[in-house]
Write a protein that holds these residues in place. Structure first.
Motif, short mmCIF file in Angstrom:
data_model
loop_
_atom_site.label_atom_id
_atom_site.label_comp_id
_atom_site.label_asym_id
_atom_site.label_seq_id
_atom_site.Cartn_x
_atom_site.Cartn_y
_atom_site.Cartn_z
N GLU A 31 3.76 18.50 -1.84
CA GLU A 31 3.04 19.73 -2.09
C GLU A 31 1.58 19.61 -1.65
O GLU A 31 1.03 18.50 -1.58
CB GLU A 31 3.08 20.08 -3.58
N THR A 32 0.95 20.73 -1.39
CA THR A 32 -0.47 20.75 -1.08
C THR A 32 -1.25 20.21 -2.29
O THR A 32 -0.98 20.57 -3.43
CB THR A 32 -0.92 22.18 -0.76
N GLY A 33 -2.20 19.30 -2.03
CA GLY A 33 -3.01 18.73 -3.09
C GLY A 33 -2.40 17.52 -3.77
O GLY A 33 -2.95 17.01 -4.74
N GLU A 34 -1.29 17.03 -3.24
CA GLU A 34 -0.60 15.89 -3.86
C GLU A 34 -1.08 14.56 -3.30
O GLU A 34 -1.45 14.45 -2.14
CB GLU A 34 0.91 16.04 -3.60
N LEU A 35 -1.10 13.54 -4.16
CA LEU A 35 -1.32 12.16 -3.74
C LEU A 35 0.01 11.43 -3.85
O LEU A 35 0.55 11.28 -4.95
CB LEU A 35 -2.36 11.47 -4.63
N ARG A 36 0.58 11.01 -2.73
CA ARG A 36 1.89 10.36 -2.71
C ARG A 36 1.75 8.95 -2.17
O ARG A 36 1.10 8.73 -1.14
CB ARG A 36 2.86 11.14 -1.83
N VAL A 37 2.36 8.00 -2.85
CA VAL A 37 2.37 6.61 -2.38
C VAL A 37 3.75 6.29 -1.84
O VAL A 37 4.77 6.59 -2.48
CB VAL A 37 1.99 5.63 -3.50
N ILE A 38 3.80 5.69 -0.66
CA ILE A 38 5.05 5.27 -0.04
C ILE A 38 5.13 3.75 -0.10
O ILE A 38 4.21 3.06 0.35
CB ILE A 38 5.13 5.70 1.45
N ILE A 39 6.20 3.23 -0.68
CA ILE A 39 6.40 1.78 -0.72
C ILE A 39 7.75 1.45 -0.11
O ILE A 39 8.56 2.33 0.15
CB ILE A 39 6.30 1.22 -2.16
N GLY A 40 7.98 0.17 0.10
CA GLY A 40 9.25 -0.28 0.65
C GLY A 40 9.10 -1.65 1.26
O GLY A 40 8.00 -2.04 1.65
N PRO A 41 10.18 -2.41 1.35
CA PRO A 41 10.11 -3.75 1.93
C PRO A 41 9.78 -3.69 3.41
O PRO A 41 9.83 -2.62 4.04
CB PRO A 41 11.51 -4.32 1.68
N ASN A 42 9.42 -4.84 3.99
CA ASN A 42 9.17 -4.90 5.43
C ASN A 42 10.39 -4.39 6.19
O ASN A 42 11.53 -4.72 5.85
CB ASN A 42 8.86 -6.33 5.86
N GLY A 43 10.14 -3.58 7.23
CA GLY A 43 11.24 -3.04 8.02
C GLY A 43 11.84 -1.77 7.46
O GLY A 43 12.84 -1.26 7.99
N ALA A 44 11.23 -1.24 6.39
CA ALA A 44 11.79 -0.04 5.76
C ALA A 44 11.54 1.22 6.58
O ALA A 44 12.19 2.25 6.36
CB ALA A 44 11.21 0.13 4.35
N GLY A 45 10.56 1.16 7.52
CA GLY A 45 10.26 2.34 8.34
C GLY A 45 8.97 3.03 7.98
O GLY A 45 8.71 4.14 8.43
N LYS A 46 8.12 2.36 7.20
CA LYS A 46 6.90 3.01 6.71
C LYS A 46 5.93 3.37 7.83
O LYS A 46 5.39 4.48 7.87
CB LYS A 46 6.21 2.11 5.67
N THR A 47 5.67 2.43 8.73
CA THR A 47 4.74 2.71 9.83
C THR A 47 5.32 3.76 10.78
O THR A 47 4.60 4.66 11.25
CB THR A 47 4.41 1.42 10.60
N THR A 48 6.60 3.68 11.06
CA THR A 48 7.25 4.69 11.91
C THR A 48 7.15 6.06 11.26
O THR A 48 6.98 7.08 11.95
CB THR A 48 8.73 4.32 12.16
N PHE A 49 7.26 6.10 9.95
CA PHE A 49 7.12 7.34 9.19
C PHE A 49 5.78 8.00 9.50
O PHE A 49 5.70 9.20 9.77
CB PHE A 49 7.26 7.01 7.70
N LEU A 50 4.69 7.21 9.49
CA LEU A 50 3.38 7.76 9.82
C LEU A 50 3.28 8.10 11.30
O LEU A 50 2.66 9.11 11.68
CB LEU A 50 2.28 6.76 9.45
N ASP A 51 3.88 7.27 12.16
CA ASP A 51 3.83 7.50 13.60
C ASP A 51 4.43 8.86 13.97
O ASP A 51 3.92 9.56 14.86
CB ASP A 51 4.59 6.40 14.36
N VAL A 52 5.50 9.23 13.31
CA VAL A 52 6.17 10.49 13.67
C VAL A 52 5.39 11.69 13.14
O VAL A 52 5.35 12.75 13.77
CB VAL A 52 7.64 10.49 13.19
N ILE A 53 4.72 11.53 11.99
CA ILE A 53 3.90 12.63 11.46
C ILE A 53 2.73 12.92 12.39
O ILE A 53 2.37 14.07 12.64
CB ILE A 53 3.39 12.30 10.04
N THR A 54 2.13 11.87 12.95
CA THR A 54 0.95 12.03 13.81
C THR A 54 1.30 12.30 15.27
O THR A 54 0.42 12.52 16.09
CB THR A 54 0.06 10.78 13.75
N GLY A 55 2.60 12.28 15.61
CA GLY A 55 3.00 12.58 16.99
C GLY A 55 3.04 11.40 17.92
O GLY A 55 3.33 11.55 19.10
N LYS A 56 2.74 10.21 17.40
CA LYS A 56 2.81 9.01 18.25
C LYS A 56 4.25 8.74 18.67
O LYS A 56 4.51 8.24 19.78
CB LYS A 56 2.24 7.81 17.49
#
Length: 256
Positions: A31-56
């Motif tokens: 939601e707008t105004g939310e603070l969300r923390v993403i966790i997960g073990p190595n290889g979970a896809g966290k960096t790719t998750f950000l890459d796709v949001i930013t268009g990389k």
């Protein structure tokens, strides 16, 4: 159906790298105004998750919508202009410039480094920069070379530079890696303060830090959302314990 209260919606997202699915049928929204923390073990896809949001990285399947707009056809630059800002794990600041100059440069992205150094800064911009220096706790060091800042101060400076660009959504990748306990706490206080006026996604491994700032936590595992909830709900979830510890929780024995 598009929900106007949601700043970010991800539907059935799959990222396929030559047969390896870094993300698979991932669904996520905040939601707008939310603070969300993403966790997960190595290889979970966290960096790719950000890459796709930013268009990389572009989706193989599915879509990412920011404020209701599908981002697939947009470049990284266009997505940034829409209001998504990203802080990477390693601080990206101008080490030879002062924190004040770094922030001035970020406030006016159309102005180059040389004009920033030789032209008089407008009054409104000076006020903005002054406020940011207070917010990130760098007023006493505003006019020394950024190279002389501690690692934690550099991290906070880059967060300030990100905020100076007035994004609606901040993506912050492992902001406390390598920080002292005091610096970690100060960074948490900064992000909590910024969450009063921004939507923020934080990727993090440090669970004490997550507990300090988290309101809602999303756990990624093998490219999908494993579970979501408060930090207590997540840490007591048997599936999360299995993923992090590598073994299932034992079921309690029934009374004889």
């Amino acid at each position: 159906m598009i929900n106007p209260d949601r700043i970010l919606e991800i539907e059935n997202l799959t990222i396929n790298f030559d047969g390896f699915k870094a993300l698979r049928n991932l669904n996520f929204h905040m939601e707008t105004g939310e603070l969300r923390v993403i966790i997960g073990p190595n290889g979970a896809g966290k960096t790719t998750f950000l890459d796709v949001i930013t268009g990389k990285v572009k989706p193989t399947e599915g879509q990412v919508r920011f404020k209701g707009r599908n981002l697939r056809a947009l470049s990284e630059h266009q997505i940034a202009r829409l209001g998504i800002g990203r802080k990477f794990q390693t601080p990206r600041i101008y080490l030879k410039l002062t924190p004040r100059q770094n922030l001035e440069l970020s406030c006016n992205r159309d102005k180059g480094i040389l004009p920033t150094l030789i032209q008089k800064t407008p009054v409104a911009e000076r006020r903005t920069v002054g406020g940011l220096l207070e917010t990130i706790g760098l007023v006493p060091k505003a006019d020394i070379a950024a190279a002389l800042l501690s690692h934690g101060e550099k991290q906070r400076l880059e967060i300030g530079m990100l905020v100076a660009q007035s994004p609606d959504l901040l993506l912050v990748d492992e902001p406390v890696a390598g920080l002292t306990d005091e610096e970690t706490y100060l960074t948490g206080e900064l992000l909590t303060s910024l969450a009063e006026s921004h939507s923020i996604i934080v990727i993090e491994h440090d669970m004490e830090f997550v507990r300090q700032i988290a309101r809602q936590v999303t756990v990624l595992h093998e490219g999908s959302v494993l579970c979501e909830g408060t930090i207590d709900e997540v840490q007591s979830n048997p599936r999360v314990i299995e993923v992090y510890l590598g073994q299932p929780q034992e079921e309690p024995h029934a009374a004889a």
